[in-house]
Design a protein around this motif. Structure first.
Motif, mmCIF file in Angstrom:
data_model
loop_
_atom_site.group_PDB
_atom_site.id
_atom_site.type_symbol
_atom_site.label_atom_id
_atom_site.label_comp_id
_atom_site.label_asym_id
_atom_site.label_seq_id
_atom_site.Cartn_x
_atom_site.Cartn_y
_atom_site.Cartn_z
ATOM 1 N N PHE A 164 -28.964 2.162 -21.258
ATOM 2 C CA PHE A 164 -29.752 2.940 -20.435
ATOM 3 C C PHE A 164 -30.822 2.161 -19.647
ATOM 4 C CE2 PHE A 164 -31.185 3.471 -24.807
ATOM 5 C CZ PHE A 164 -32.413 3.107 -24.894
ATOM 6 N N TYR B 130 -27.796 9.602 -8.876
ATOM 7 C CA TYR B 130 -27.229 10.569 -9.835
ATOM 8 C C TYR B 130 -27.073 9.890 -11.306
ATOM 9 C CZ TYR B 130 -25.853 12.425 -5.180
ATOM 10 O OH TYR B 130 -26.091 12.928 -3.884
ATOM 11 N N ALA B 131 -27.347 10.833 -12.054
ATOM 12 C CA ALA B 131 -27.116 10.183 -13.554
ATOM 13 C C ALA B 131 -26.589 11.501 -14.366
ATOM 14 C CB ALA B 131 -28.362 9.900 -14.000
ATOM 15 N N LYS C 158 -35.042 5.378 -18.730
ATOM 16 C CA LYS C 158 -34.066 6.272 -19.670
ATOM 17 C C LYS C 158 -32.795 7.098 -19.162
ATOM 18 C CE LYS C 158 -37.079 5.344 -23.181
ATOM 19 N NZ LYS C 158 -36.954 3.953 -23.538
ATOM 20 N N SER C 159 -32.282 6.593 -17.851
ATOM 21 C CA SER C 159 -31.285 6.972 -17.357
ATOM 22 C C SER C 159 -30.001 6.345 -18.109
ATOM 23 C CB SER C 159 -31.338 6.423 -15.738
ATOM 24 O OG SER C 159 -32.353 7.110 -15.152
ATOM 25 N N ILE C 160 -29.038 7.008 -18.338
ATOM 26 C CA ILE C 160 -27.803 6.464 -18.902
ATOM 27 C C ILE C 160 -27.074 5.580 -17.946
ATOM 28 C CG2 ILE C 160 -25.772 7.040 -19.989
ATOM 29 C CD1 ILE C 160 -26.937 9.894 -20.835
ATOM 30 N N ASP D 42 -26.893 13.379 -17.970
ATOM 31 C CA ASP D 42 -28.232 13.405 -19.068
ATOM 32 C C ASP D 42 -27.458 13.739 -20.315
ATOM 33 O OD1 ASP D 42 -27.502 16.012 -18.477
ATOM 34 O OD2 ASP D 42 -29.295 16.791 -18.075
ATOM 35 N N LYS D 43 -26.418 13.858 -20.584
ATOM 36 C CA LYS D 43 -25.682 14.019 -21.905
ATOM 37 C C LYS D 43 -24.282 13.794 -21.752
ATOM 38 C CE LYS D 43 -25.059 18.875 -21.014
ATOM 39 N NZ LYS D 43 -25.070 20.294 -21.475
#
Length: 83
Positions: A39, A25-26, A43-45, A28-29
Motif C-alpha cells: 500500500f 481510483y482504488a 494507505k491506498s491499496i 478499499d477491501k
C-alpha cells in the motif's frame, strides 16, 4: 510503497520504494483468498495477491518507466518463475 509482512513478494516489494502510480481510483477491501501485498503512504491499496492461486495485481504502471527499473523486472521474474 509499503510491503505487507505476509506477502510472498515482500522482499521484492521492499526494493520498490517509489512506484509511478497514475490513478484516482482504488480498492478499499479485498475479496476472499486475497491479501493486500502493498500500500502507499496514504494507505491506498497498491498491490494484491491470491493466497492459493498464482494471482498478483498492482496499481502502478511499470511500463511507463523507461528504462525499466531492475527492481520491477525482478518482481516480474519472481512471479513468473515461482510456483
Amino acid at each position: 510503497l509499503i510491503a505487507s509482512k505476509n506477502s510472498k513478494y515482500r522482499e521484492n516489494l521492499l526494493e520498490l520504494d517509489n512506484v509511478n502510480s497514475y490513478h484516482n481510483y482504488a480498492i478499499d477491501k479485498v475479496g476472499n483468498n486475497l491479501i493486500v501485498s502493498a500500500f502507499s503512504d496514504d494507505k491506498s491499496i497498491e498491490a494484491i495477491e491470491h493466497t492459493k492461486s498464482k494471482i498478483f495485481g498492482q496499481m502502478w504502471h511499470s511500463e511507463r518507466q523507461e528504462p525499466f527499473k531492475k527492481e520491477e523486472l525482478s518482481l516480474i521474474k519472481v512471479f513468473f518463475n515461482n510456483d
